[in-house]
Write a protein that holds these residues in place. Sequence first.
Motif, PDB file in Angstrom:
ATOM      1  N   GLU A  45       2.219 -19.564  -9.627  1.00  0.00           N
ATOM      2  CA  GLU A  45       3.297 -19.005  -8.832  1.00  0.00           C
ATOM      3  C   GLU A  45       2.720 -18.407  -7.540  1.00  0.00           C
ATOM      4  OE1 GLU A  45       6.673 -15.620  -9.686  1.00  0.00           O
ATOM      5  OE2 GLU A  45       5.172 -16.052 -11.208  1.00  0.00           O
ATOM      6  N   THR A  46       3.399 -18.615  -6.434  1.00  0.00           N
ATOM      7  CA  THR A  46       2.967 -17.989  -5.182  1.00  0.00           C
ATOM      8  C   THR A  46       3.468 -16.544  -5.149  1.00  0.00           C
ATOM      9  OG1 THR A  46       3.055 -20.085  -4.018  1.00  0.00           O
ATOM     10  CG2 THR A  46       3.125 -18.093  -2.667  1.00  0.00           C
ATOM     11  N   LYS A  47       2.529 -15.626  -4.906  1.00  0.00           N
ATOM     12  CA  LYS A  47       2.889 -14.210  -4.911  1.00  0.00           C
ATOM     13  C   LYS A  47       2.940 -13.678  -3.479  1.00  0.00           C
ATOM     14  CE  LYS A  47       2.438 -13.305  -9.441  1.00  0.00           C
ATOM     15  NZ  LYS A  47       3.520 -12.782 -10.280  1.00  0.00           N
ATOM     16  N   LYS A  48       3.793 -12.689  -3.292  1.00  0.00           N
ATOM     17  CA  LYS A  48       3.745 -11.954  -2.021  1.00  0.00           C
ATOM     18  C   LYS A  48       2.792 -10.775  -2.196  1.00  0.00           C
ATOM     19  CE  LYS A  48       6.343  -9.285   1.334  1.00  0.00           C
ATOM     20  NZ  LYS A  48       7.652  -8.742   1.732  1.00  0.00           N
ATOM     21  N   ILE A  49       1.668 -10.847  -1.498  1.00  0.00           N
ATOM     22  CA  ILE A  49       0.628  -9.822  -1.639  1.00  0.00           C
ATOM     23  C   ILE A  49       0.595  -8.952  -0.396  1.00  0.00           C
ATOM     24  CG2 ILE A  49      -1.846  -9.430  -1.904  1.00  0.00           C
ATOM     25  CD1 ILE A  49      -2.061 -12.080  -3.364  1.00  0.00           C
ATOM     26  N   VAL A  50       0.736  -7.659  -0.575  1.00  0.00           N
ATOM     27  CA  VAL A  50       0.533  -6.719   0.534  1.00  0.00           C
ATOM     28  C   VAL A  50      -0.869  -6.141   0.415  1.00  0.00           C
ATOM     29  CG1 VAL A  50       1.166  -4.443   1.426  1.00  0.00           C
ATOM     30  CG2 VAL A  50       2.932  -6.145   0.991  1.00  0.00           C
ATOM     31  N   ILE A  51      -1.649  -6.279   1.482  1.00  0.00           N
ATOM     32  CA  ILE A  51      -2.982  -5.668   1.522  1.00  0.00           C
ATOM     33  C   ILE A  51      -2.920  -4.484   2.468  1.00  0.00           C
ATOM     34  CG2 ILE A  51      -5.393  -6.020   2.206  1.00  0.00           C
ATOM     35  CD1 ILE A  51      -5.172  -8.903   1.262  1.00  0.00           C
ATOM     36  N   ARG A  83      -6.103 -18.969  -1.945  1.00  0.00           N
ATOM     37  CA  ARG A  83      -5.506 -19.226  -3.263  1.00  0.00           C
ATOM     38  C   ARG A  83      -4.042 -19.671  -3.144  1.00  0.00           C
ATOM     39  NH1 ARG A  83      -9.020 -17.337  -7.102  1.00  0.00           N
ATOM     40  NH2 ARG A  83      -7.547 -17.968  -8.706  1.00  0.00           N
ATOM     41  N   GLY A  84      -3.480 -19.606  -1.934  1.00  0.00           N
ATOM     42  CA  GLY A  84      -2.125 -20.102  -1.718  1.00  0.00           C
ATOM     43  C   GLY A  84      -1.046 -19.034  -1.735  1.00  0.00           C
ATOM     44  N   HIS A  85      -1.459 -17.761  -1.807  1.00  0.00           N
ATOM     45  CA  HIS A  85      -0.445 -16.705  -1.831  1.00  0.00           C
ATOM     46  C   HIS A  85      -0.013 -16.335  -0.412  1.00  0.00           C
ATOM     47  CE1 HIS A  85      -0.948 -16.351  -6.109  1.00  0.00           C
ATOM     48  NE2 HIS A  85      -2.267 -16.246  -5.957  1.00  0.00           N
ATOM     49  N   LYS A  86       1.102 -15.649  -0.348  1.00  0.00           N
ATOM     50  CA  LYS A  86       1.606 -15.170   0.945  1.00  0.00           C
ATOM     51  C   LYS A  86       1.065 -13.756   1.153  1.00  0.00           C
ATOM     52  CE  LYS A  86       5.744 -14.589   3.702  1.00  0.00           C
ATOM     53  NZ  LYS A  86       4.789 -14.382   4.798  1.00  0.00           N
ATOM     54  N   VAL A  87       0.321 -13.560   2.238  1.00  0.00           N
ATOM     55  CA  VAL A  87      -0.421 -12.300   2.422  1.00  0.00           C
ATOM     56  C   VAL A  87       0.060 -11.543   3.654  1.00  0.00           C
ATOM     57  CG1 VAL A  87      -2.720 -11.291   2.672  1.00  0.00           C
ATOM     58  CG2 VAL A  87      -2.448 -13.419   1.372  1.00  0.00           C
ATOM     59  N   GLU A  88       0.464 -10.302   3.418  1.00  0.00           N
ATOM     60  CA  GLU A  88       0.846  -9.417   4.521  1.00  0.00           C
ATOM     61  C   GLU A  88      -0.150  -8.261   4.556  1.00  0.00           C
ATOM     62  OE1 GLU A  88       3.563  -9.923   6.549  1.00  0.00           O
ATOM     63  OE2 GLU A  88       4.140 -11.746   5.441  1.00  0.00           O
ATOM     64  N   VAL A  89      -0.870  -8.145   5.668  1.00  0.00           N
ATOM     65  CA  VAL A  89      -1.884  -7.093   5.792  1.00  0.00           C
ATOM     66  C   VAL A  89      -1.369  -6.018   6.750  1.00  0.00           C
ATOM     67  CG1 VAL A  89      -4.300  -6.595   6.288  1.00  0.00           C
ATOM     68  CG2 VAL A  89      -3.640  -8.908   5.578  1.00  0.00           C
ATOM     69  N   TYR A  90      -1.492  -4.763   6.338  1.00  0.00           N
ATOM     70  CA  TYR A  90      -1.082  -3.646   7.190  1.00  0.00           C
ATOM     71  C   TYR A  90      -2.293  -2.774   7.486  1.00  0.00           C
ATOM     72  CZ  TYR A  90       3.711  -5.011   6.383  1.00  0.00           C
ATOM     73  OH  TYR A  90       4.881  -5.728   6.360  1.00  0.00           O
ATOM     74  N   GLU A  91      -2.532  -2.527   8.768  1.00  0.00           N
ATOM     75  CA  GLU A  91      -3.717  -1.773   9.197  1.00  0.00           C
ATOM     76  C   GLU A  91      -3.283  -0.582  10.053  1.00  0.00           C
ATOM     77  OE1 GLU A  91      -7.098  -1.616   8.859  1.00  0.00           O
ATOM     78  OE2 GLU A  91      -7.071  -0.105  10.448  1.00  0.00           O
ATOM     79  N   ARG A  92      -3.867   0.561   9.715  1.00  0.00           N
ATOM     80  CA  ARG A  92      -3.563   1.811  10.410  1.00  0.00           C
ATOM     81  C   ARG A  92      -3.934   1.750  11.902  1.00  0.00           C
ATOM     82  NH1 ARG A  92      -7.096   6.298  11.007  1.00  0.00           N
ATOM     83  NH2 ARG A  92      -8.650   5.127   9.841  1.00  0.00           N
ATOM     84  N   LEU A  93      -5.096   1.179  12.202  1.00  0.00           N
ATOM     85  CA  LEU A  93      -5.619   1.203  13.574  1.00  0.00           C
ATOM     86  C   LEU A  93      -5.027   0.064  14.409  1.00  0.00           C
ATOM     87  CD1 LEU A  93      -9.372   1.870  12.715  1.00  0.00           C
ATOM     88  CD2 LEU A  93      -7.725   3.514  13.605  1.00  0.00           C
ATOM     89  N   PRO A  94      -5.170   0.175  15.737  1.00  0.00           N
ATOM     90  CA  PRO A  94      -4.787  -0.954  16.573  1.00  0.00           C
ATOM     91  C   PRO A  94      -5.713  -2.154  16.333  1.00  0.00           C
ATOM     92  CG  PRO A  94      -5.505   0.928  17.925  1.00  0.00           C
ATOM     93  CD  PRO A  94      -5.627   1.339  16.508  1.00  0.00           C
ATOM     94  N   ASP A  95      -5.346  -3.293  16.822  1.00  0.00           N
ATOM     95  CA  ASP A  95      -6.177  -4.498  16.706  1.00  0.00           C
ATOM     96  C   ASP A  95      -7.470  -4.283  17.485  1.00  0.00           C
ATOM     97  OD1 ASP A  95      -7.325  -6.999  16.644  1.00  0.00           O
ATOM     98  OD2 ASP A  95      -5.451  -8.080  17.052  1.00  0.00           O
ATOM     99  N   MET A  96      -8.594  -4.257  16.795  1.00  0.00           N
ATOM    100  CA  MET A  96      -9.874  -3.947  17.435  1.00  0.00           C
ATOM    101  C   MET A  96     -10.313  -5.058  18.396  1.00  0.00           C
ATOM    102  SD  MET A  96     -12.717  -4.531  14.433  1.00  0.00           S
ATOM    103  CE  MET A  96     -12.087  -3.353  13.251  1.00  0.00           C
ATOM    104  N   ASN A 102      -5.870 -17.390 -14.433  1.00  0.00           N
ATOM    105  CA  ASN A 102      -4.893 -18.324 -13.891  1.00  0.00           C
ATOM    106  C   ASN A 102      -3.843 -17.613 -13.018  1.00  0.00           C
ATOM    107  OD1 ASN A 102      -3.928 -20.913 -13.510  1.00  0.00           O
ATOM    108  ND2 ASN A 102      -2.497 -20.771 -15.247  1.00  0.00           N
ATOM    109  N   ASP A 103      -4.351 -16.729 -12.145  1.00  0.00           N
ATOM    110  CA  ASP A 103      -3.516 -15.963 -11.214  1.00  0.00           C
ATOM    111  C   ASP A 103      -2.454 -15.088 -11.885  1.00  0.00           C
ATOM    112  OD1 ASP A 103      -5.080 -17.619  -9.466  1.00  0.00           O
ATOM    113  OD2 ASP A 103      -3.689 -17.046  -7.874  1.00  0.00           O
ATOM    114  N   ASP A 104      -2.691 -14.707 -13.135  1.00  0.00           N
ATOM    115  CA  ASP A 104      -1.880 -13.640 -13.743  1.00  0.00           C
ATOM    116  C   ASP A 104      -2.475 -12.322 -13.244  1.00  0.00           C
ATOM    117  OD1 ASP A 104      -0.966 -11.556 -15.359  1.00  0.00           O
ATOM    118  OD2 ASP A 104      -0.780 -12.830 -17.133  1.00  0.00           O
ATOM    119  N   PHE A 105      -1.850 -11.730 -12.228  1.00  0.00           N
ATOM    120  CA  PHE A 105      -2.451 -10.566 -11.569  1.00  0.00           C
ATOM    121  C   PHE A 105      -2.562  -9.367 -12.502  1.00  0.00           C
ATOM    122  CE2 PHE A 105      -3.318 -11.338  -7.043  1.00  0.00           C
ATOM    123  CZ  PHE A 105      -2.842 -12.631  -6.919  1.00  0.00           C
TER     124      PHE A 105
END
Lengths: 450, 450
Positions: B3-9, B26-39, B337-340
């Motif tokens: 299953e494709t998971k929505k992963i927040v990093i 691995r094929g998951h949908k990844v949303e990354v949130y960073e405190r700092l500006p784009d370095m 098997n991607d069982d988180f």
Amino acid sequence: MKETKKIVIVGAGLCGSLLAIRMAQRGHKVEVYERLPDMRKTPLAGGRSINLALSDRGLKAIKSAGFKEEILEECIGMDGRMIHSINGEERFSSYSGREGERINSVSRTGLNITLLDKADEFDNVNIHFDSKCKHIDLDNAVAEFVHKGGKAITVKADVILGTDGAGSIVRKSMMARTPELLFNYSQNFLRSGYKELEIPATDEGGYRIEKNALHIWPRGKFMMIALPNLDGSFTVTLFHPYEGEGGFNTLNTKEKVVDFFKKYYPDSLEHFPNLAEEYFNNPVGMLGTIKCYPWQAFGKTLIMGDAAHAIVPFYGQGMNASFEDVRIFDETLDECNDDFEKAFQKFQEIRVHNTNAIADLAVDNFYEMQDKVSDEIFIRKRTIEMKLEQTYPDYYSKYSLVTFQEDLPYHEAMIRGRKQDELLLKICSSVDWDTIPIETIYEQVKQLTI
Amino acid sequence: MKETKKIVIVGAGLCGSLLAIRMAQRGHKVEVYERLPDMRKTPLAGGRSINLALSDRGLKAIKSAGFKEEILEECIGMDGRMIHSINGEERFSSYSGREGERINSVSRTGLNITLLDKADEFDNVNIHFDSKCKHIDLDNAVAEFVHKGGKAITVKADVILGTDGAGSIVRKSMMARTPELLFNYSQNFLRSGYKELEIPATDEGGYRIEKNALHIWPRGKFMMIALPNLDGSFTVTLFHPYEGEGGFNTLNTKEKVVDFFKKYYPDSLEHFPNLAEEYFNNPVGMLGTIKCYPWQAFGKTLIMGDAAHAIVPFYGQGMNASFEDVRIFDETLDECNDDFEKAFQKFQEIRVHNTNAIADLAVDNFYEMQDKVSDEIFIRKRTIEMKLEQTYPDYYSKYSLVTFQEDLPYHEAMIRGRKQDELLLKICSSVDWDTIPIETIYEQVKQLTI
């Protein structure tokens, strides 16, 4: 001449009340703020252990305050452990080979009330109840409280002493200043919790099981203990894991609870008239160790007791360590001529290794009590220890060093006690353990380099 | 089918960026949130170490992601320690007796930018900068952020991975649930801090001191180190106590700083054109260890990297341990098997002893680096270790086990390494240490029971 200080004490539990008395006896002006209502007027809600073991370290601190004999009248002496095996047999194991060395079961509330009454006798002590600490301004020694009605109270002090227990707000105010204080902190929880039950008195007000003992039902991964109360009842505590066999989360129906007791604690069943109801009415408490350092901030604020070093209850030393804090702090103030800043520094330095030691010993004893007390090698070791204590006035087992040698710092008791244990366990593991003359063993103990 | 998971990093530092890449692979949908500006657009403010040592554990994780060779091009190999004595002498001590075993100086920012660029190449990765994490709703896997403009962002995920560093908000959200999670936590600070300085390149862009080495000026209670940068400069770090001789709070005038360097680091003085200015412009950082457990909450949220195990920098393993987390977690997902939920449980169980081990080893190395590297017995031990590594392909010193045996878990490296150290130090303390044949020593090492 010593300067009179305005001292704010946060928390009027066992440690805070005794501390208030000692600070008042030193001539300072003491303002105590307590989160809860006055327990002399409002019965407390549950969640805290109902009775505790008071032993020589605690008694020595109370003696300094001048009312040891009065407190002893509230106590029931326990001369040893009564070990209940799964087949219903009882075996008594004395705490010491010497007469008069016993620990004392005392009501937490009863003792706290006595201390509050004593504190109230001083004109220079004021106790403010229903006042929850919100924050300490550590730079300026200003304590902020909220009264139960919602009113904010701000108190400027010369010195703030935080005796507000394991969840201490004073400590949290220090932890919030981690970078400046380089505040070290740890919290560690056992994967077991506790739940209290009651064995009531007989209809005639008598004791259903042996009065002068701490009862243990050791079962390996879990255990039950019971301490006597003055009214003929016993306060019983289950120490069980959360999960698995005997787990609090596993025993989730009345039937399962009763079946479990039938299987593991069969001789106790007849003493619990309302086992299942009580089991589900009473909460499960956590068992954890908190260590931190420093205990003082900017020369104006100090934490003591559980606020500085919460420990698990398996050595019966939590309250005793807190009372000992008060005695040692008091003596440190003597040495520093009531220079609090100097005393804070000195106190934390001499004390932290000792409270860390009793914290570790208490965790060790968790495993010893629930598991090893029925182990053959351990029973042999207790036999030898008894013989040594009966024969040699200067021999103390690890338990006795901690419990009955109130002038020996915990850290030294731990080092010596562990070395003795190692030696005796080695002896007891040999086939011919019971043919070795006691004087040979004594000589070997004497030769240990501590 | 997986299953494709929505992963927040949470956090796009070194660990979070590499993790985003692996989760995307691995094929998951990844949303990354960073405190700092784009370095890549905004130069970062100081406060973090500027270069780091990348070694085999880190490289193995990068290799799994598929771009090890590219990263190595950003690195400067360091083959050993160049030890600067107080009289200006230099002594080179190789990291290994085997060729090719070296560690790599790499720019933290440079490496992070490469990883962000790589992550951006994936359609299934979005990186959101300027988004500060406020809280994690652990029951529902909802992450709450505030964008720099003040706008609140609430994101529902299938899985939240917290790689937000030593001050982790994800970890704090877990700690706030201490009773349910039985959350163990410790923070411990050294009584020393660090301050960074720079040795610039020569006018021709060359290196003022040996390029392919980690430089150390060990002075007992304090030390200075330097790592090379690609541009010819060195990033220098002072590790000094806060108080006392050499203390950051003691060296409080320009004159005192210069006098101190003249006395203790005399050969370095000519390489610092603006020593005193730089000294007072740059902040003092803390050196601490954070351990905690569990790392996962309710099967939906997991912390990794510094968020789960911040360590002191003295083994050069902080970043490597974080990258290794990513590799091990990735492999655990394969097994599960991607069982988180299952993988979270398994990952924390197999990993925590290893990260606790490297945390302890790093503290040990603090004392070794600043003090023992100039000790006669220690130098003898390094001599024997070199000889063993040159002679026996299967011998690895403690340092080599940790640094070059990337398939050996840290905990096993610690146990074996400490036993070897104990044996070798005993040998090196004997008068005839240099007459013992190397094969005899090797045989003794082989016989150690681990």
